[in-house]
Design an enzyme around this catalytic site. Structure first.
Site, PDB file in Angstrom:
ATOM      1  N   ASP A   1     -15.087  -3.530  -2.122  1.00 42.22           N
ATOM      2  CA  ASP A   1     -14.733  -3.310  -0.724  1.00 42.22           C
ATOM      3  C   ASP A   1     -16.025  -3.095   0.044  1.00 42.22           C
ATOM      4  O   ASP A   1     -16.741  -2.113  -0.198  1.00 42.22           O
ATOM      5  CB  ASP A   1     -13.817  -2.095  -0.592  1.00 42.22           C
ATOM      6  CG  ASP A   1     -12.598  -2.190  -1.507  1.00 42.22           C
ATOM      7  OD1 ASP A   1     -12.111  -3.313  -1.710  1.00 42.22           O
ATOM      8  OD2 ASP A   1     -12.148  -1.149  -2.015  1.00 42.22           O
TER       9      ASP A   1
ATOM     10  N   ASP B   1       0.857  -1.187   0.000  1.00 43.89           N
ATOM     11  CA  ASP B   1       0.000   0.000   0.000  1.00 43.89           C
ATOM     12  C   ASP B   1       0.887   1.230   0.000  1.00 43.89           C
ATOM     13  O   ASP B   1       1.749   1.383   0.881  1.00 43.89           O
ATOM     14  CB  ASP B   1      -0.908   0.018   1.230  1.00 43.89           C
ATOM     15  CG  ASP B   1      -2.005  -1.043   1.150  1.00 43.89           C
ATOM     16  OD1 ASP B   1      -2.068  -1.748   0.126  1.00 43.89           O
ATOM     17  OD2 ASP B   1      -2.781  -1.159   2.109  1.00 43.89           O
TER      18      ASP B   1
END
Length: 256
Positions: free
Chosen positions: A129, A8
């Site tokens: 998500d 990330d």
């Protein structure tokens, strides 16, 4: 089952968030290229990159880091975060990214997803998500009224190569994946599902194997790799290619 180490990117650094909260970020490495090289050296067959700045801004931000990672590796890289128009998608694919992950536009502009799937077949993955079963958008900062399963089925019809399913409440918590949600989602689809969020130990990976027959054929691991709770090589031995479950029994001659 494929193991995808996650990197990330926030401010050009390798970080992890807790439950998608940008205010709860922890820097694990200043140089994401070095991290990517380590995962490749330890046996990763694909890398999962998320441009957290891009997800928040609505356009890729960490392009230099992404390009450097792609150039440094020989394994394919998939990238998500802030990809909300064709030009940005093509820009990443032109950099050598193997697959791009679309999230927000799957909810806000599904027709564009269909066009991109047609133009770049096999290279468009949709990231779903979910927060309490509803799809979150714009870097998890907003929650829509769209059901995760409903969106996944629509994306399959539009030509998505795979679905990445993240349970936001499990992400970064090390509480284990949401097996029930994954089972329900995968049973509605024929395209592959990649699990993400909550994996904290090899036992979690073994539990995911029970869903492989439904189409859950990959898992993204983030925090557990950085804390050392899971060693990548161990994870690959447990559930990846050549895992002990797949080794044929030795054919010893019968005695007597």
């Amino acid at each position: 089952m494929k193991i995808l180490p996650a990197i990330d990117l926030l401010g050009g650094k390798c970080v992890r968030l807790y439950q998608g909260d940008y205010d709860q970020s922890q820097v694990y490495h200043e140089d994401p290229v070095e991290v990517a090289r380590q995962w490749q050296a330890q046996g990763a067959s694909r890398l999962h990159l998320v441009d957290l700045d891009g997800a928040k801004e609505g356009q890729p931000v960490n392009l230099t880091a992404i390009a450097n990672i792609v150039e440094a590796l020989t394994i394919p890289v998939q990238v998500g975060g802030g990809l909300r128009d064709r030009n940005r998608v093509k820009q990443l694919l032109d950099l050598g990214v193997g697959r791009v992950i679309l999230g927000t536009i799957a909810v806000e502009n599904p027709d564009l997803v269909g066009e991109l799937c047609a133009e770049f077949p096999g290279q468009i993955v949709v990231g779903i998500d979910a927060r309490n079963g509803k799809v979150a958008t714009r870097g998890w900062l907003e929650t829509s009224t769209v059901e995760a399963g409903e969106l996944a089925q629509r994306m399959e019809k539009l030509g998505a190569a795979a679905i990445i399913y993240t349970d936001i409440h499990r992400d970064g918590t090390m509480q284990g994946p949401n097996l029930d949600a994954l089972r329900q989602l995968a049973s509605q689809l024929t395209i592959p599902v990649i699990a993400s969020g909550g994996v904290s130990q090899v036992e979690d990976l073994l539990n995911l194997l029970s869903l492989e027959s439904l189409g859950v054929n990959g898992v993204i691991i983030g925090k557990a790799l950085y804390t050392g709770d899971i060693q990548l090589a161990e994870a690959i031995r447990a559930v990846g290619n050549g895992r002990w479950q797949d080794v044929p029994p030795l054919d010893f001659p019968r005695l007597g």
